[in-house]
Design an enzyme around this catalytic site. Structure first.
Site, PDB file in Angstrom:
ATOM      1  CG  HIS A  86      -1.774  -0.959   1.322  1.00 37.84           C
ATOM      2  ND1 HIS A  86      -1.741  -2.088   1.713  1.00 37.84           N
ATOM      3  CD2 HIS A  86      -3.274  -0.953   0.974  1.00 37.84           C
ATOM      4  CE1 HIS A  86      -2.905  -3.062   1.744  1.00 37.84           C
ATOM      5  NE2 HIS A  86      -3.753  -2.218   0.976  1.00 37.84           N
ATOM      6  CD  GLU A 121       6.192   1.288   3.561  1.00 36.44           C
ATOM      7  OE1 GLU A 121       5.311   1.329   2.589  1.00 36.44           O
ATOM      8  OE2 GLU A 121       6.358   0.230   4.331  1.00 36.44           O
ATOM      9  CG  ASP A 135      25.619   3.288  -9.285  1.00 32.47           C
ATOM     10  OD1 ASP A 135      26.102   2.667 -10.578  1.00 32.47           O
ATOM     11  OD2 ASP A 135      25.396   4.399  -9.343  1.00 32.47           O
TER      12      ASP A 135
END
Length: 169
Positions: A86, A121, A135
């Site tokens: 959600h 989250e 990265d």
């Protein structure tokens, strides 16, 4: 021989599937409560990647600062990445990215007042931050490992509080 039909198991009701099809669980009748979650993860650095980080010679810039910002952003974009998650209002987030003996440790704490939790989250914040460390340092080494992503604590909601066992839970 015992009658096995008396021991048949009823399959559990699946929350994210109905009639064999995926669905988003309806939380509209749930009360919005304050919820928090903290997750952690590690980025294991080979010697050459650690040396580049410690020396500040990484050509892309500071991986730890970039990772922190990326983790904060990731916490707010979780519903875009996790298919049945959600979208919730992230009312607070803190992402700590530190160089330690074992590598780069990332700890994210996310808070909301919503009818569903913020575990995803917090886990997304950690994972996105870790991917950004990779990265930023991949030119120094491709052997960097992302590991140990896990939930440390959560508060609020129907299932109650949780604390990882090795934290004294």
């Amino acid at each position: 021989m015992a009658d096995s039909s008396s021991h048949e198991l009823t399959p559990p009701e699946l929350t994210h599937f109905r009639d064999g099809l995926p669905r988003m669980v309806d939380v509209s009748d749930k009360v919005a409560t304050t919820r928090t979650a903290t997750a952690e993860g590690w980025v294991r650095l080979p010697a050459e990647a650690r040396a580049a980080l410690e020396a500040g010679t990484n050509p892309k810039g500071d991986p730890l600062t970039v990772a922190r910002l990326a983790g904060l952003s990731g916490s707010k974009r979780t519903a875009d990445l996790i298919t049945l998650c959600h979208p919730i209002p992230v009312t607070g987030a803190d992402v700590r990215v530190t160089l330690e003996e074992g590598g780069v440790r990332i700890v994210a704490t996310v808070k909301t007042t919503a009818p569903t939790g913020v575990e995803m989250e917090a886990l997304t914040a950690v994972t996105v931050a870790a991917l950004n460390v990779y990265d930023m340092l991949k030119a120094a080494s491709k052997a960097i490992e992302i590991t140990g992503v896990r939930l440390l604590t959560k508060t609020g909601g129907k299932s109650g509080d949780y604390r990882a066992a090795d934290l004294g839970g």
